[in-house]
Design a protein around this motif. Structure first.
Motif, PDB file in Angstrom:
ATOM      1  N   LEU A 126       0.839  -1.199   0.000  1.00 60.50           N
ATOM      2  CA  LEU A 126       0.000   0.000   0.000  1.00 60.50           C
ATOM      3  C   LEU A 126       0.873   1.248   0.000  1.00 60.50           C
ATOM      4  O   LEU A 126       2.063   1.208   0.307  1.00 60.50           O
ATOM      5  CB  LEU A 126      -0.931   0.004   1.219  1.00 60.50           C
ATOM      6  N   TYR A 127       0.233   2.362  -0.367  1.00 58.58           N
ATOM      7  CA  TYR A 127       0.806   3.684  -0.152  1.00 58.58           C
ATOM      8  C   TYR A 127       0.104   4.313   1.037  1.00 58.58           C
ATOM      9  O   TYR A 127      -1.132   4.325   1.108  1.00 58.58           O
ATOM     10  CB  TYR A 127       0.593   4.588  -1.376  1.00 58.58           C
ATOM     11  N   GLN A 128       0.902   4.819   1.987  1.00 58.08           N
ATOM     12  CA  GLN A 128       0.342   5.660   3.029  1.00 58.08           C
ATOM     13  C   GLN A 128       0.869   7.071   2.822  1.00 58.08           C
ATOM     14  O   GLN A 128       2.078   7.294   2.716  1.00 58.08           O
ATOM     15  CB  GLN A 128       0.675   5.163   4.430  1.00 58.08           C
ATOM     16  N   ILE A 129      -0.065   8.019   2.768  1.00 56.39           N
ATOM     17  CA  ILE A 129       0.242   9.403   2.394  1.00 56.39           C
ATOM     18  C   ILE A 129      -0.305  10.327   3.470  1.00 56.39           C
ATOM     19  O   ILE A 129      -1.479  10.237   3.833  1.00 56.39           O
ATOM     20  CB  ILE A 129      -0.382   9.725   1.020  1.00 56.39           C
ATOM     21  N   TRP A 130       0.559  11.202   3.997  1.00 61.40           N
ATOM     22  CA  TRP A 130       0.135  12.182   4.983  1.00 61.40           C
ATOM     23  C   TRP A 130       0.105  13.560   4.332  1.00 61.40           C
ATOM     24  O   TRP A 130       1.070  13.965   3.665  1.00 61.40           O
ATOM     25  CB  TRP A 130       1.081  12.225   6.173  1.00 61.40           C
ATOM     26  N   ILE A 131      -0.996  14.260   4.536  1.00 61.94           N
ATOM     27  CA  ILE A 131      -1.195  15.604   3.990  1.00 61.94           C
ATOM     28  C   ILE A 131      -1.447  16.556   5.152  1.00 61.94           C
ATOM     29  O   ILE A 131      -2.310  16.299   5.996  1.00 61.94           O
ATOM     30  CB  ILE A 131      -2.395  15.620   3.024  1.00 61.94           C
ATOM     31  N   MET A 132      -0.694  17.642   5.195  1.00 60.84           N
ATOM     32  CA  MET A 132      -0.894  18.627   6.262  1.00 60.84           C
ATOM     33  C   MET A 132      -2.219  19.349   6.038  1.00 60.84           C
ATOM     34  O   MET A 132      -2.467  19.864   4.934  1.00 60.84           O
ATOM     35  CB  MET A 132       0.266  19.622   6.298  1.00 60.84           C
ATOM     36  N   PRO A 133      -3.087  19.409   7.032  1.00 64.57           N
ATOM     37  CA  PRO A 133      -4.378  20.078   6.861  1.00 64.57           C
ATOM     38  C   PRO A 133      -4.225  21.594   6.865  1.00 64.57           C
ATOM     39  O   PRO A 133      -3.197  22.125   7.293  1.00 64.57           O
ATOM     40  CB  PRO A 133      -5.175  19.601   8.081  1.00 64.57           C
ATOM     41  N   ASN A 134      -5.269  22.276   6.388  1.00 61.27           N
ATOM     42  CA  ASN A 134      -5.235  23.737   6.369  1.00 61.27           C
ATOM     43  C   ASN A 134      -5.666  24.358   7.691  1.00 61.27           C
ATOM     44  O   ASN A 134      -5.697  25.577   7.829  1.00 61.27           O
ATOM     45  CB  ASN A 134      -6.083  24.293   5.220  1.00 61.27           C
ATOM     46  N   ALA A 135      -5.993  23.516   8.682  1.00 62.44           N
ATOM     47  CA  ALA A 135      -6.350  23.992  10.016  1.00 62.44           C
ATOM     48  C   ALA A 135      -6.120  22.869  11.011  1.00 62.44           C
ATOM     49  O   ALA A 135      -6.268  21.690  10.669  1.00 62.44           O
ATOM     50  CB  ALA A 135      -7.804  24.458  10.064  1.00 62.44           C
ATOM     51  N   ASN A 136      -5.772  23.234  12.224  1.00 65.27           N
ATOM     52  CA  ASN A 136      -5.632  22.242  13.288  1.00 65.27           C
ATOM     53  C   ASN A 136      -6.941  22.103  14.048  1.00 65.27           C
ATOM     54  O   ASN A 136      -7.833  22.954  13.963  1.00 65.27           O
ATOM     55  CB  ASN A 136      -4.515  22.648  14.250  1.00 65.27           C
ATOM     56  N   GLY A 137      -7.062  21.024  14.788  1.00 60.36           N
ATOM     57  CA  GLY A 137      -8.230  20.823  15.633  1.00 60.36           C
ATOM     58  C   GLY A 137      -9.483  20.406  14.892  1.00 60.36           C
ATOM     59  O   GLY A 137     -10.598  20.585  15.397  1.00 60.36           O
ATOM     60  N   ILE A 138      -9.331  19.845  13.698  1.00 61.10           N
ATOM     61  CA  ILE A 138     -10.486  19.382  12.916  1.00 61.10           C
ATOM     62  C   ILE A 138     -11.106  18.165  13.605  1.00 61.10           C
ATOM     63  O   ILE A 138     -10.407  17.344  14.196  1.00 61.10           O
ATOM     64  CB  ILE A 138     -10.037  19.022  11.485  1.00 61.10           C
ATOM     65  N   GLU A 139     -12.421  18.057  13.518  1.00 61.48           N
ATOM     66  CA  GLU A 139     -13.097  16.891  14.079  1.00 61.48           C
ATOM     67  C   GLU A 139     -12.668  15.638  13.319  1.00 61.48           C
ATOM     68  O   GLU A 139     -12.734  15.602  12.087  1.00 61.48           O
ATOM     69  CB  GLU A 139     -14.610  17.066  13.983  1.00 61.48           C
ATOM     70  N   PRO A 140     -12.241  14.596  14.010  1.00 64.16           N
ATOM     71  CA  PRO A 140     -11.809  13.378  13.326  1.00 64.16           C
ATOM     72  C   PRO A 140     -12.927  12.782  12.467  1.00 64.16           C
ATOM     73  O   PRO A 140     -14.111  12.867  12.807  1.00 64.16           O
ATOM     74  CB  PRO A 140     -11.441  12.438  14.478  1.00 64.16           C
ATOM     75  N   ARG A 141     -12.555  12.174  11.340  1.00 63.51           N
ATOM     76  CA  ARG A 141     -13.535  11.575  10.434  1.00 63.51           C
ATOM     77  C   ARG A 141     -12.869  10.448   9.666  1.00 63.51           C
ATOM     78  O   ARG A 141     -11.644  10.333   9.632  1.00 63.51           O
ATOM     79  CB  ARG A 141     -14.094  12.614   9.460  1.00 63.51           C
ATOM     80  N   TYR A 142     -13.710   9.634   9.029  1.00 65.96           N
ATOM     81  CA  TYR A 142     -13.237   8.462   8.292  1.00 65.96           C
ATOM     82  C   TYR A 142     -14.083   8.299   7.042  1.00 65.96           C
ATOM     83  O   TYR A 142     -15.311   8.400   7.080  1.00 65.96           O
ATOM     84  CB  TYR A 142     -13.372   7.200   9.164  1.00 65.96           C
ATOM     85  N   GLU A 143     -13.423   8.026   5.885  1.00 65.84           N
ATOM     86  CA  GLU A 143     -14.121   7.696   4.640  1.00 65.84           C
ATOM     87  C   GLU A 143     -13.283   6.685   3.866  1.00 65.84           C
ATOM     88  O   GLU A 143     -12.047   6.707   3.940  1.00 65.84           O
ATOM     89  CB  GLU A 143     -14.290   8.932   3.753  1.00 65.84           C
ATOM     90  N   GLN A 144     -13.948   5.843   3.096  1.00 61.70           N
ATOM     91  CA  GLN A 144     -13.242   4.995   2.144  1.00 61.70           C
ATOM     92  C   GLN A 144     -14.101   4.834   0.897  1.00 61.70           C
ATOM     93  O   GLN A 144     -15.328   4.935   0.950  1.00 61.70           O
ATOM     94  CB  GLN A 144     -12.887   3.628   2.742  1.00 61.70           C
ATOM     95  N   LYS A 145     -13.422   4.591  -0.250  1.00 58.85           N
ATOM     96  CA  LYS A 145     -14.169   4.505  -1.498  1.00 58.85           C
ATOM     97  C   LYS A 145     -13.354   3.780  -2.552  1.00 58.85           C
ATOM     98  O   LYS A 145     -12.132   3.920  -2.625  1.00 58.85           O
ATOM     99  CB  LYS A 145     -14.530   5.912  -2.007  1.00 58.85           C
ATOM    100  N   ARG A 146     -14.059   3.023  -3.392  1.00 59.62           N
ATOM    101  CA  ARG A 146     -13.471   2.439  -4.596  1.00 59.62           C
ATOM    102  C   ARG A 146     -13.872   3.302  -5.783  1.00 59.62           C
ATOM    103  O   ARG A 146     -15.040   3.652  -5.946  1.00 59.62           O
ATOM    104  CB  ARG A 146     -13.955   1.009  -4.809  1.00 59.62           C
ATOM    105  N   PHE A 147     -12.902   3.645  -6.601  1.00 57.09           N
ATOM    106  CA  PHE A 147     -13.168   4.432  -7.799  1.00 57.09           C
ATOM    107  C   PHE A 147     -13.113   3.528  -9.022  1.00 57.09           C
ATOM    108  O   PHE A 147     -12.415   2.514  -9.031  1.00 57.09           O
ATOM    109  CB  PHE A 147     -12.143   5.569  -7.922  1.00 57.09           C
TER     110      PHE A 147
END
Length: 244
Positions: A126-147
Motif C-alpha cells: 500500500l501507499y500511506q500518504i500524509w497531507i498537512m491540513p489547512n487547520a488544526n483541531g479538525i473533528e476526526p472523520r473516516y471515509e473509504q471509497k473504490r473508484f
C-alpha cells in the motif's frame, strides 16, 4: 516546514525522485520506502513537498501489521495496491480496505488506530500518504471509497468533495490516472501551483522526463504537463499550492 522544491534548486522544474534513492527501512514484518524524511530516515532536501508530508510505500508481511497508535492534526490517505488492510480506530470504525480502494482519515483533535494484514499467506502492499491540513483541531472523520478502474483521469481528493471525490482539508486535488500503452494526455497547472506525480506502475514520460514504477516527480514553475505512457501505467497526480 521547509518544502522540498525550495531546496532542490530554482533552475530545475521537474525533479525525478528515483525509487531506489528513497529512504528505506526493513523491519522484517514491514519493508517501507520513504519519499520524504520519516522516522529514522532524515534528509533535509526531502522534508515534504508543499502540503505533502509523507509518501510511504509499505510492504506488510502476511498476518502482520501496525499496532494501535495515535495521530493528530494530519490528513492520512491509504491506497491499497495488493491485498487488503484490516482497520480499527477510536472512532468505532472496523473496516477492511481491499486493493483498489482509497481510505482517508482526518486525525484532527486526535485518533488512535491499527492497521493489519489479515491474510496469513500473502503480503500487503500500500501507499500511506500524509497531507498537512489547512487547520488544526479538525473533528476526526473516516471515509473509504473504490473508484472506477477504467482508463482516464479520476478525481480522488478535493476540498469540496466534488465529482464524488473524497474530502480533504487542504487546497489540493489528487487524481488517479490510468493510461494505456502509447497513450498521451496533457494537464494544465494553474499559477502558483505545484505538482507531485507518484508512479504506481508502468513507465511514463512527463515533458520528456522518464519515470517508472515507484518513482516520483516534483514539478514547479510549469504551466502544462504532457504525459506519455510507454506501457500500461497508473499515476497519482497531486495538484498543490506553491508554499514558500
Amino acid at each position: 516546514m521547509k518544502v522540498g522544491y525550495t531546496l532542490l534548486g530554482d533552475d530545475s522544474m521537474i525533479y525525478l525522485r528515483q525509487a531506489n534513492q528513497r529512504g528505506h527501512a526493513n523491519h522484517g514484518w514491514l519493508d517501507s520506502w520513504h519519499s520524504f524524511s520519516f522516522a529514522s530516515y532524515y534528509d533535509e532536501k526531502f522534508m515534504g513537498f508543499s502540503a505533502l508530508r509523507v509518501i510511504n510505500e509499505d510492504y506488510i508481511a502476511a498476518g502482520q501489521g501496525f499496532g494501535t497508535h495515535p495521530h493528530k492534526d494530519m490528513e492520512i490517505l491509504t491506497y491499497v495496491l495488493d491485498g487488503a488492510v484490516e482497520h480499527k480506530d477510536s472512532m468505532g470504525n472496523m473496516e477492511q480496505i481491499p486493493a483498489g480502494e482509497f481510505q482517508i482519515m482526518s486525525a484532527g483533535t486526535g485518533i488512535r488506530h491499527s492497521e493489519y494484514n489479515p491474510d496469513n499467506e500473502k503480503a500487503l502492499r500500500l501507499y500511506q500518504i500524509w497531507i498537512m491540513p489547512n487547520a488544526n483541531g479538525i473533528e476526526p472523520r473516516y471515509e473509504q471509497k473504490r473508484f472506477d478502474s477504467k482508463n482516464g483521469r479520476q478525481l480522488v481528493l478535493s476540498p469540496d468533495a466534488r465529482e464524488g471525490s473524497l474530502k480533504v482539508h487542504q487546497d489540493m486535488t489528487l487524481w488517479r490516472w490510468a493510461l494505456s500503452a502509447k497513450e498521451h494526455d496533457t494537464y494544465e497547472i494553474a499559477d502558483k501551483r505545484v505538482v507531485w506525480i507518484q508512479v504506481v506502475k508502468g513507465s511514463i514520460e512527463v515533458n520528456g522526463q522518464k519515470a517508472t514504477t515507484s518513482d516520483g516527480l516534483a514539478v514547479w514553475q510549469e504551466s502544462q504537463l504532457t504525459i506519455h505512457a510507454d506501457d500500461d501505467s497508473e499515476i497519482l497526480l497531486f495538484d498543490l499550492p506553491a508554499m514558500e
